[in-house]
Design an enzyme around this catalytic site. Structure first.
Site, PDB file in Angstrom:
ATOM      1  N   ASP A 198       0.873  -1.217  -0.140  1.00  0.00           N
ATOM      2  CA  ASP A 198      -0.164  -0.083   0.059  1.00  0.00           C
ATOM      3  C   ASP A 198       0.904   1.177  -0.031  1.00  0.00           C
ATOM      4  O   ASP A 198       1.846   1.274   0.866  1.00  0.00           O
ATOM      5  CB  ASP A 198      -0.706  -0.258   1.204  1.00  0.00           C
ATOM      6  CG  ASP A 198      -2.085   1.050   1.318  1.00  0.00           C
ATOM      7  OD1 ASP A 198      -1.745   1.881   0.334  1.00  0.00           O
ATOM      8  OD2 ASP A 198      -2.926   1.129   2.277  1.00  0.00           O
ATOM      9  N   GLU A 223      -1.707  -1.186  -3.814  1.00  0.00           N
ATOM     10  CA  GLU A 223      -2.616  -0.177  -3.476  1.00  0.00           C
ATOM     11  C   GLU A 223      -2.517   1.223  -3.459  1.00  0.00           C
ATOM     12  O   GLU A 223      -1.469   1.643  -3.095  1.00  0.00           O
ATOM     13  CB  GLU A 223      -3.315  -0.671  -1.820  1.00  0.00           C
ATOM     14  CG  GLU A 223      -4.637   0.214  -1.254  1.00  0.00           C
ATOM     15  CD  GLU A 223      -4.849  -0.218   0.141  1.00  0.00           C
ATOM     16  OE1 GLU A 223      -4.239  -1.229   0.471  1.00  0.00           O
ATOM     17  OE2 GLU A 223      -5.510   0.552   0.935  1.00  0.00           O
ATOM     18  N   ASP A 248      -8.232   2.796  -2.979  1.00  0.00           N
ATOM     19  CA  ASP A 248      -8.657   3.021  -1.516  1.00  0.00           C
ATOM     20  C   ASP A 248      -8.855   4.343  -1.808  1.00  0.00           C
ATOM     21  O   ASP A 248     -10.011   4.580  -1.533  1.00  0.00           O
ATOM     22  CB  ASP A 248      -7.265   2.581  -0.589  1.00  0.00           C
ATOM     23  CG  ASP A 248      -7.519   3.124   0.735  1.00  0.00           C
ATOM     24  OD1 ASP A 248      -8.507   3.870   1.160  1.00  0.00           O
ATOM     25  OD2 ASP A 248      -6.689   2.785   1.702  1.00  0.00           O
ATOM     26  N   GLY A 300      -9.031  -0.805   6.835  1.00  0.00           N
ATOM     27  CA  GLY A 300      -9.168  -0.549   8.293  1.00  0.00           C
ATOM     28  C   GLY A 300      -8.481   1.002   8.356  1.00  0.00           C
ATOM     29  O   GLY A 300      -7.507   1.519   7.717  1.00  0.00           O
TER      30      GLY A 300
HETATM   31  C1  NPQ Z   1      -4.826   2.480   4.697  1.00  0.00           C
HETATM   32  N1  NPQ Z   1      -4.784   1.886   7.050  1.00  0.00           N
HETATM   33  O1  NPQ Z   1      -5.178   1.274   4.243  1.00  0.00           O
HETATM   34  C2  NPQ Z   1      -4.975   2.813   6.021  1.00  0.00           C
HETATM   35  C3  NPQ Z   1      -3.880   4.058   6.063  1.00  0.00           C
HETATM   36  C4  NPQ Z   1      -4.376   4.808   7.478  1.00  0.00           C
HETATM   37  C5  NPQ Z   1      -4.612  -0.149   8.323  1.00  0.00           C
HETATM   38  O2  NPQ Z   1      -3.054   0.774   6.559  1.00  0.00           O
HETATM   39  C6  NPQ Z   1      -5.130   7.676  11.283  1.00  0.00           C
HETATM   40  C7  NPQ Z   1      -6.139   7.828  10.660  1.00  0.00           C
HETATM   41  C8  NPQ Z   1      -4.230   6.815  11.051  1.00  0.00           C
HETATM   42  C9  NPQ Z   1      -6.329   7.186   9.460  1.00  0.00           C
HETATM   43  C10 NPQ Z   1      -3.109   5.457   9.644  1.00  0.00           C
HETATM   44  C11 NPQ Z   1      -4.081   0.753   7.185  1.00  0.00           C
HETATM   45  C12 NPQ Z   1      -4.117   6.256   9.821  1.00  0.00           C
HETATM   46  C13 NPQ Z   1      -5.166   6.352   9.278  1.00  0.00           C
HETATM   47  C14 NPQ Z   1      -3.223   4.802   8.306  1.00  0.00           C
HETATM   48  C15 NPQ Z   1      -5.187   5.541   7.866  1.00  0.00           C
HETATM   49  O3  NPQ Z   1      -4.534   3.159   3.709  1.00  0.00           O
HETATM   50 MG    MG Z   2      -4.737   1.975   2.086  1.00  0.00          MG
END
Ligand code: NPQ
Ligand code: MG
Length: 378
Positions: A198, A223, A248, A300
């Site tokens: 990602d 991603e 995403d 997430g």
């Molecule tokens: C993603 N999440 O898929 C996000 C990115 C992400 C689990 O990789 C605060 C708020 C912190 C939103 C850290 C994962 C964050 C956030 C990562 C979103 O791109």
């Molecule tokens: Mg992402």
């Protein structure tokens, strides 16, 4: 629009906006920044007979997207919640239409819709999973691994998650932390580990040849290599790499999803309810991806047990055919704010079966991490 089973509408007496501060078990670094403590906005909807909770996924700062927690609180207090007071008895399915005049602010809208839906489902004694049309009891659990201090540290972290049972690893990448981490994880743990990357929008349209060097590692997907608004750029990248492109940040609505699919910008979609304005729009995107043969998986946003339980319910729909970032609570938190944190069982997580999100708030612990509360009434 997706039709969901009819539920009795509810009479909302008050809405509470509560902020909590929750430290992460370890800093989480992505291409857009490092998070060490989450400042999380929770929404509580109260009726005469039930209460419901929703979690806003906006970050402390507007780095993942333009939304951020203080802005979400402001728009909820001054623009979104007041619109509910003029609407009478409503249900979760009415919220998006009521809030439609307000542009964007999807994470704020999604949190309010989740709280209304949770209260309504609890009053009707139906689980969110059943309401959305879930067909499963549990889902496979993937984990997102941040950019590390060193390759050795990354290997240790990934090894720990594989030992814990996670069935899919996602590596965060950025320019300069791209080919080498993937190569080392593949060499260390073998080609059988389901692996994906990602970029959180950190690359450019010129990086097609670089990203094509990931093809030899047999990744499930790449991603969001490019910025959110660059659909054409993603289509250009998709032509240069064999690995499927997954979007995403770009997928902010069902319209954006159809657009990206039709323009061949992606062949897989990451669905996050918060990013698209709620679980109902998320299910709608799931349905239209299924109609078009596009697999989806559940993203997430470092959620507490409230958002995490709802994500697991969403991830149990039929077209969520790839493991999601639906990891156990202890991936991010030493202690969760609910009494039944999401747990890993042989690499899978169970779908909560109780009414609404199915979780119970640990009120004492929640109060201890609360930094502010306001109660809004008609
Ligand atoms: C993603 N999440 O898929 C996000 C990115 C992400 C689990 O990789 C605060 C708020 C912190 C939103 C850290 C994962 C964050 C956030 C990562 C979103 O791109
Ligand atoms: Mg992402």
């Amino acid at each position: 629009m997706t039709t969901l089973p009819e539920l009795d509408p509810i009479d909302i007496r008050s809405v509470e906006l509560r902020r909590i501060a929750l430290p992460l078990v370890s800093p989480f670094r992505t291409s857009f920044g490092t998070e060490t403590t989450r400042d999380i906005l929770l929404v509580r909807v109260v009726t005469d007979t039930a209460e419901g909770w929703g979690e806003c996924v906006a970050g402390n700062e507007p780095l993942y997207s333009s939304e951020y927690v203080e802005g979400a609180q402001h728009v909820l207090q001054h623009h979104l919640v007041p619109r509910l007071w003029t609407a009478g008895r409503i249900g979760g399915a009415d919220v998006a239409d009521i809030l439609e005049p307000v542009r964007d602010h999807r994470m704020a809208k999604g949190a309010l819709e989740a709280a209304v839906l949770d209260a309504q489902l609890r009053a009707s004694d139906i689980s969110l999973a059943a309401h959305l049309g879930s067909t499963r009891q549990s889902v496979p659990s993937g984990v997102s691994v941040g950019i590390a201090e060193s390759i050795d540290a990354l290997v240790a972290t990934v090894g720990g998650y594989l030992d814990a049972g996670y069935v899919r690893i996602k590596l965060k990448i950025e320019p300069g932390w791209d080919i080498e981490p993937v190569r080392v994880i593949r060499t260390t743990f073998g080609s059988d580990v389901p692996l994906q990357v990602d970029a959180n929008a950190a690359f450019t349209r010129d990086d097609g040849p670089l990203l094509a060097r990931l093809d030899e590692f047999g990744l499930l997907l790449i991603e969001q290599p490019l910025p959110e608004d660059d659909v054409t750029g993603h289509a250009l990248i998709a032509k240069q790499v064999e690995t499927p492109i997954c979007l995403d940040e770009s997928i902010v609505s069902s319209v954006a999803a159809i657009d990206a699919i039709e323009r061949k910008a992606c062949s897989i979609i990451n669905i996050k309810a918060g990013r698209v304005g709620g679980y109902i729009e998320a299910r709608h995107i799931h349905d239209l991806c299924a109609e078009r043969g596009v697999p989806v998986w559940c993203g997430g946003m470092l959620e507490t047990g409230i958002g995490r339980a709802m994500n697991v319910a969403l991830a149990s729909l039929a077209n969520f055919t790839l493991p999601g970032d639906v990891s156990a609570s202890d991936r991010f938190w030493a202690r969760d704010i609910v009494t039944e944190p999401i747990r890993l069982e042989d690499g899978w997580v169970s779908i909560p079966s109780g009414p609404g999100s199915g979780v119970t708030i640990d009120s004492e612990f929640l109060d201890s991490v609360t930094t502010s509360r306001i109660e809004l009434r008609p």
